[in-house]
Design a protein around this motif. Structure first.
Motif, PDB file in Angstrom:
ATOM      1  N   LYS A 266       1.101  -0.943   0.040  1.00 21.96           N
ATOM      2  CA  LYS A 266      -0.138   0.448  -0.212  1.00 21.96           C
ATOM      3  C   LYS A 266       1.015   1.238   0.484  1.00 21.96           C
ATOM      4  N   ASN A 268       3.808   1.368  -1.205  1.00 13.63           N
ATOM      5  CA  ASN A 268       4.440   1.643  -2.480  1.00 13.63           C
ATOM      6  C   ASN A 268       3.491   1.934  -3.845  1.00 13.63           C
ATOM      7  N   ASP A 269       2.532   1.497  -2.953  1.00  9.83           N
ATOM      8  CA  ASP A 269       1.581   2.641  -4.211  1.00  9.83           C
ATOM      9  C   ASP A 269       1.201   3.937  -4.224  1.00  9.83           C
ATOM     10  N   LEU A 270       1.710   4.535  -2.837  1.00  8.24           N
ATOM     11  CA  LEU A 270       1.028   6.096  -2.512  1.00  8.24           C
ATOM     12  C   LEU A 270       2.241   6.798  -3.216  1.00  8.24           C
ATOM     13  N   GLN A 272       4.411   5.594  -5.934  1.00  8.05           N
ATOM     14  CA  GLN A 272       4.111   5.833  -7.587  1.00  8.05           C
ATOM     15  C   GLN A 272       2.757   6.815  -7.644  1.00  8.05           C
ATOM     16  N   LYS A 273       2.259   6.945  -6.722  1.00  7.44           N
ATOM     17  CA  LYS A 273       0.504   8.128  -7.498  1.00  7.44           C
ATOM     18  C   LYS A 273       1.941   9.096  -6.987  1.00  7.44           C
ATOM     19  N   ARG A 274       2.828   9.492  -6.397  1.00  9.05           N
ATOM     20  CA  ARG A 274       3.353  11.023  -6.263  1.00  9.05           C
ATOM     21  C   ARG A 274       4.753  10.563  -6.688  1.00  9.05           C
ATOM     22  N   GLY A 275       4.740   9.357  -7.789  1.00  8.84           N
ATOM     23  CA  GLY A 275       6.030   9.994  -8.924  1.00  8.84           C
ATOM     24  C   GLY A 275       7.219   9.707  -7.797  1.00  8.84           C
ATOM     25  N   ASN A 314      11.440  15.348  -4.517  1.00 15.72           N
ATOM     26  CA  ASN A 314      10.881  15.755  -4.286  1.00 15.72           C
ATOM     27  C   ASN A 314      10.567  15.254  -2.912  1.00 15.72           C
ATOM     28  N   GLU A 321      -1.248  12.746   2.202  1.00 12.63           N
ATOM     29  CA  GLU A 321      -0.610  11.260   2.014  1.00 12.63           C
ATOM     30  C   GLU A 321      -0.386  11.143   3.695  1.00 12.63           C
ATOM     31  N   GLN A 324      -2.863   9.693   4.856  1.00  6.94           N
ATOM     32  CA  GLN A 324      -3.193   7.634   4.046  1.00  6.94           C
ATOM     33  C   GLN A 324      -1.636   6.941   4.975  1.00  6.94           C
TER      34      GLN A 324
END
Length: 332
Positions: A266, A268-270, A272-275, A314, A321, A324
């Motif tokens: 989870k 890792n998914d976040l 990736q959304k943050r780039g 970044n 975020e 989360q």
């Protein structure tokens, strides 16, 4: 490998933070030489990692007497690389070492006596071919030696000119306050604390960070990626070539439970959304607190180092975020 000239734009690539209330600025990322610099490792690879680090503005290299394996070999190999590549840049570097864990047989090769600390630093300087280190740490609290003796030894080492500053590692908030008071009375301020800190190990948030802020002491977080768990390495189980798979390794594979893997997925998914990679997000998450002067990274390849360096671009989080992340970490 050819002779080395550092990149001219190295200081434009890194940001620096003041270490507590001192005159020292540390890079947001510092390089730890715990693994990958021992006699069992590839010397040219180690040399390339150090060059890339400095070329990107990492001015702080962190060692200890027992880094290797075998013990002492990371300092010895660093000394060789220093002589070949970095001697001309000595005044641009912060080099640290430590003593506190078992180093040689018998009663004088461990913990926090004056005898051990002074002897160990003399050995470290010899291995690295240095006249002094910038920071010398007591590596862990000693339950039996009086704190006055341990801190008195650190003060003496500074007065000898063998270290410019002193630090402690893994001390509790209370122990840190006591150590700082003793050193202040001796006239050698405590520069820095090196605690273990990451998303899964947050003990410093209970009172240590407040103590450091009140005392004007900087901090440098080690194990920011929880020995690789906070990367994409264990998303699908334990790879054969990983640290967790090695017998006698420092990472117990039993802690990589299905619940931990689920949290990491989870996170890792976040990320990736943050780039960014999970490793980058985990480091950025630590740096969101200004009381963290620097984060200590350990890498086995130049590509890992470059990935970690990209965190500089970044580092900000939205409130959503951060919320989360907290929810993910609290899940049972």
């Amino acid at each position: 490998m050819n002779s080395y000239t550092a990149a001219e734009d190295r200081y434009e690539k890194m940001e620096y933070r003041r270490c507590g209330k001192s005159g020292i600025l540390l890079p947001l990322l510092s390089l730890g030489l715990w693994h990958n610099f021992g006699d069992i490792d590839d010397y040219d690879n180690a040399r390339q990692i150090l060059r890339t680090a400095f070329d990107n503005g990492i001015t702080h290299f962190d060692l200890a007497n027992n880094y290797g394996p075998p013990y002492g070999s990371a300092e010895k190999n660093f000394g060789k690389i220093f002589a070949e590549d970095f001697k001309q840049y000595r005044d641009e570097l912060i080099i640290s070492t430590k003593a506190g864990w078992d180093m040689w047989p018998g009663p004088y090769g461990n913990f926090g006596s004056r005898k051990y600390l002074i002897a160990s630093l003399d050995q470290s300087l010899q291995r690295m071919g240095l006249d002094y280190v910038d920071i010398f740490y007591h590596h862990r609290p000693d339950p039996n030696t009086p704190l006055e003796e341990t801190m008195g030894a650190l003060d003496h080492i500074v007065r000898q000119g063998k270290a410019l500053y002193v630090g402690i590692s893994q001390y509790s908030a209370d122990g840190t306050a006591r150590a700082a008071k003793i050193l202040r009375q001796l006239g050698t301020p405590l520069l820095i604390h090196q605690p273990r800190y990451n998303m899964f190990d947050r003990w410093v948030e209970k009172s240590l960070l407040d103590t450091l802020e009140n005392e004007g002491i900087g901090s440098i977080a080690f194990s920011p990626l929880e020995q690789g768990i906070l990367t994409d390495k264990y998303l699908n189980g334990i790879p054969e070539d990983s640290r967790a798979a090695r017998e006698g390794g420092y990472l117990d594979k039993d802690i990589i439970t299905p619940q931990v893997v689920q949290k990491v997925q989870k996170l890792n998914d976040l990320a990736q959304k943050r780039g960014q990679s999970l490793a980058q997000m985990a480091i950025a998450w630590l740096l969101k607190d200004e009381r963290i002067t620097s984060v200590l990274i350990g890498v086995s390849r130049e590509s890992q180092l470059k990935d970690n360096l990209d965190v500089i671009k970044n580092r900000s989080f939205t409130e959503a975020e951060l919320k989360q992340i907290e929810q993910i970490l609290k899940e049972e």
